[in-house]
Design an enzyme around this catalytic site. Structure first.
Site, mmCIF file in Angstrom:
data_model
loop_
_atom_site.group_PDB
_atom_site.id
_atom_site.type_symbol
_atom_site.label_atom_id
_atom_site.label_comp_id
_atom_site.label_asym_id
_atom_site.label_seq_id
_atom_site.Cartn_x
_atom_site.Cartn_y
_atom_site.Cartn_z
ATOM 1 C CE LYS A 15 -1.153 -0.580 4.847
ATOM 2 N NZ LYS A 15 -0.125 0.220 5.500
ATOM 3 N NE ARG A 90 0.106 1.398 12.669
ATOM 4 C CZ ARG A 90 0.702 0.805 11.657
ATOM 5 N NH1 ARG A 90 0.215 -0.309 11.152
ATOM 6 N NH2 ARG A 90 1.802 1.309 11.140
ATOM 7 N NE ARG A 129 9.394 -6.340 2.240
ATOM 8 C CZ ARG A 129 8.551 -5.601 2.966
ATOM 9 N NH1 ARG A 129 8.830 -5.337 4.232
ATOM 10 N NH2 ARG A 129 7.440 -5.161 2.431
ATOM 11 N NE ARG A 162 13.240 -4.787 7.135
ATOM 12 C CZ ARG A 162 12.148 -4.087 7.425
ATOM 13 N NH1 ARG A 162 12.241 -2.912 8.012
ATOM 14 N NH2 ARG A 162 10.956 -4.554 7.130
ATOM 15 N NE ARG A 173 5.896 -6.544 9.771
ATOM 16 C CZ ARG A 173 6.559 -6.449 8.623
ATOM 17 N NH1 ARG A 173 7.492 -7.332 8.321
ATOM 18 N NH2 ARG A 173 6.279 -5.497 7.780
#
Ligand code: ZN
Length: 218
Positions: A15, A90, A129, A162, A173
């Protein structure tokens, strides 16, 4: 009238990327929560100064301060501005607060765009990632691989995953998102101003779909 479009989607749905791309093609203003915070702090606005004291103490910025910051932002925006909110609201309480802040700031929430991506695709995107710990360059094992596996193209350092992108953290998450943010989709669905986008394709295709959805809303 200023108009707000809320961008919704799970971590990894893209997004932020879509909001930035469509903001630049439509002249809208992309407001990510992190950038809004940094900007208010660096300009030393009243809400920015309050936020700074929480951040310096190592704490989270409370919702009341965030709301003040959104109020400042809306008050400063010229009439006719279209704002893309990315990272706020959120949860449903924040979504309700945003409607009130908009009303008192000469703005309206035109609606929300939700980027849908399957859970498997999210896991693949986030888990692939890689970053360079030395120069900060970002890679992805499937979509943006370095020339030599595990090695930074720019500086030759060994790439790392990460902490945020470790499998256990990704699962957490996504869980947090499902619990707190997914109900926000229902909030905007009820008000009849929700556009759902299939965000599983390449970034350029997603941006085109998002642009059409935004134009239908504002
Ligand atoms: Zn590097």
């Amino acid at each position: 009238m200023k108009k707000i479009v809320v961008f919704l989607g799970a971590p990894g749905a893209g997004k932020g990327t879509a909001a930035a791309a469509v903001a630049s093609s439509t002249g809208a203003r992309h407001v990510s929560t992190g950038a809004m915070l940094r900007d208010a702090v660096s300009r030393g606005t009243p809400a920015g100064l309050e936020a700074k004291s929480y951040m310096e103490a190592g704490g989270l910025v409370p919702d009341e301060v965030l709301y003040k910051m959104v109020g400042e932002l809306l008050a400063d925006a010229p009439d006719g501005t279209i704002l893309f909110f990315d990272g706020f609201p959120r949860n449903v309480a924040q979504a309700e607060a945003l409607s009130g802040l908009a009303a008192s700031g000469g703005a309206e929430v035109a609606g929300a765009v939700c980027l849908d991506v399957s859970k498997d695709a999210l896991l693949a995107r986030l888990g692939g990632r890689r970053v360079c710990p030395t120069c900060g360059a970002g890679y992805h094992v499937a979509t943006l691989p370095p020339k030599k596996e595990g090695v930074c193209d720019k500086c030759g350092a060994a790439l790392v995953v990460r902490a945020d992108d470790q499998p256990a953290t990704i699962a957490h998450r996504l869980e947090v998102y499902e619990k707190a943010t997914a109900p926000v989709i229902g909030f905007y669905e009820t008000s009849g101003a929700l556009r759902r986008i299939d965000a599983s394709g390449p970034a350029a295709d997603v941006a085109a779909l998002v642009e059409n959805a935004v134009k239908a809303l504002v």
